[in-house]
Design an enzyme around this catalytic site. Structure first.
Site, mmCIF file in Angstrom:
data_model
loop_
_atom_site.group_PDB
_atom_site.id
_atom_site.type_symbol
_atom_site.label_atom_id
_atom_site.label_comp_id
_atom_site.label_asym_id
_atom_site.label_seq_id
_atom_site.Cartn_x
_atom_site.Cartn_y
_atom_site.Cartn_z
ATOM 1 N N THR A 19 0.815 -1.223 0.000
ATOM 2 C CA THR A 19 0.000 0.000 0.000
ATOM 3 C C THR A 19 0.845 1.269 0.000
ATOM 4 O O THR A 19 0.425 2.293 -0.541
ATOM 5 C CB THR A 19 -0.948 0.004 1.207
ATOM 6 O OG1 THR A 19 -0.178 -0.180 2.410
ATOM 7 C CG2 THR A 19 -1.964 -1.113 1.102
ATOM 8 N N ARG A 20 2.049 1.207 0.586
ATOM 9 C CA ARG A 20 2.884 2.406 0.637
ATOM 10 C C ARG A 20 3.465 2.786 -0.725
ATOM 11 O O ARG A 20 3.998 3.880 -0.901
ATOM 12 C CB ARG A 20 4.016 2.226 1.653
ATOM 13 C CG ARG A 20 3.565 2.448 3.097
ATOM 14 C CD ARG A 20 4.742 2.504 4.022
ATOM 15 N NE ARG A 20 5.222 1.182 4.385
ATOM 16 C CZ ARG A 20 6.391 0.943 4.970
ATOM 17 N NH1 ARG A 20 7.217 1.940 5.235
ATOM 18 N NH2 ARG A 20 6.753 -0.289 5.271
ATOM 19 N N MET A 21 3.348 1.887 -1.710
ATOM 20 C CA MET A 21 3.799 2.233 -3.055
ATOM 21 C C MET A 21 2.814 3.166 -3.745
ATOM 22 O O MET A 21 3.154 3.781 -4.762
ATOM 23 C CB MET A 21 3.957 0.961 -3.900
ATOM 24 C CG MET A 21 5.041 0.008 -3.420
ATOM 25 S SD MET A 21 6.717 0.658 -3.528
ATOM 26 C CE MET A 21 6.966 0.714 -5.286
#
Length: 351
Positions: A19-21
């Site tokens: 998700t942090r991408m």
């Protein structure tokens, strides 16, 4: 030591969303140094000649399978993501008859080198440990699980940062997320792992404390190269990983007799080759199986893709060549653009 006598399977965890991408693409498919990051991990384990390489897939699994179709892999599906331990459990049916050992890695660690994995596996086999885990020391261990040790500096367990006390968070030795485990122990241990933690997940790290509590031998492999275990979880870390891989590649080429005036600005894919005594200026990109002969001079800002370049060729600054074959002693004028259809530009052969 003859590692060929030790059966080995490998598991690469690649089911997460990342998700942090901030991307719709599966994290392990993001490109770092011209290849999806999971391909770097596969290439790192391949020299160990494992009997099986199993990739655990989940998020966008069809895209992952399609991307990796040229590799001799097996896939295990993790339909719901309940942690790293749950991901390894998904491989049980593929390892029912497996013997020896299993090496477990994450698909988002493209910087790990095969020499490091070989040394770790050699230690695991020679010490006859049930578990060997890779660790390293970080000045800033934020986001990583900490290694707990007893009074004799033997591994006692791993605590995830979100579950760690203030004192435990001061520990500098961290879990690199790479394990060698005896195959007959791994699933027996995972069957005992619960989900009573801050994340509500099945932590793979819990198998370490289970082994310790059952008086099983647990060893650490302390790598002195922390950069190898960098997990890519954001675009910032993606750029950091690309820069490290680029530096490794250029250092190798310079040692082989290539001159680079600005190596930090030069990118040369691992499937391309360059002959000795070539001189490269800066801001150069050479990719897609490009082959360059000896004693060539490549000007600033040049892009070469899928080209075959003979010996003693000079390519002027800011030229872009695609799918071209240039014979020896060719001079390419600055700002030339040539594709395989022969469009635009100027190239002459020395007489």
């Amino acid at each position: 030591m003859n590692l060929q006598k030790q059966p080995l399977s490998t598991i690469i965890l690649g089911a997460g969303k990342g998700t942090r991408m901030k991307s719709q693409k599966a994290k392990v498919l993001h490109t770092v140094f011209f290849s999806p990051m999971i391909e770097h991990v596969i290439n790192a384990v391949s020299p160990l000649n494992p009997d099986k390489i199993i990739v655990v897939v989940g998020h966008q699994q069809e895209d992952v399978k399609k991307t990796l179709k040229s590799f001799p892999l097996q896939f295990a599906e993790q339909t719901e993501q309940y942690g790293t331990g749950h991901a390894v459990l998904a491989t049980r049916s593929l390892l029912t008859e497996a013997e020896g050992n299993v090496m477990i890695l994450c698909g988002d660690t493209p910087l790990v080198e095969n020499e490091t994995l070989i040394r770790m596996y050699e230690k695991h086999v020679s010490t006859q440990a049930v578990i060997t885990l890779m660790t390293t020391m970080l000045d800033d261990p934020t986001h990583y699980g900490r290694i707990l040790s007893d009074e004799n500096n033997r591994i006692a367990g791993i605590v995830e940062e979100k579950d760690a006390s203030a004192k435990e968070r001061e520990i500098k030795e961290i879990n690199a997320g790479i394990y060698c485990v005896k195959t007959d122990f791994i699933f027996h241990a995972l069957d005992q792992v619960g989900m009573d933690n801050s994340q509500g997940e099945m932590y793979l790290t819990d198998i370490v404390s289970i082994a310790v509590n059952n008086k099983k031998k647990v060893e650490r492999f302390l790598t002195p190269h922390p950069s190898e275990i960098l997990g890519v979880n954001s675009r910032v870390e993606l750029a950091q990983a690309h820069k490290i891989l680029q530096k490794r590649r250029n250092t190798e080429l310079m040692r082989q007799g290539i001159t680079m005036y600005s190596p930090d600005s030069i990118s040369i894919s691992s499937d391309s080759s360059i002959g000795r005594d070539c001189i490269l200026s800066g801001e150069i990109e050479i990719t897609d199986n490009t082959i360059i002969g000896k004693s060539c001079t490549i000007g600033r800002g040049v892009i070469l893709r899928n080209c075959s370049i003979g010996d003693q060729v000079t390519i002027g600054p800011y030229s872009c060549l695609y799918g071209m074959t240039l014979p020896a002693d060719t001079n390419v004028a600055p700002h030339t653009v040539i594709d395989k259809a022969g469009a635009n530009g100027s190239a002459t052969q020395n007489q």
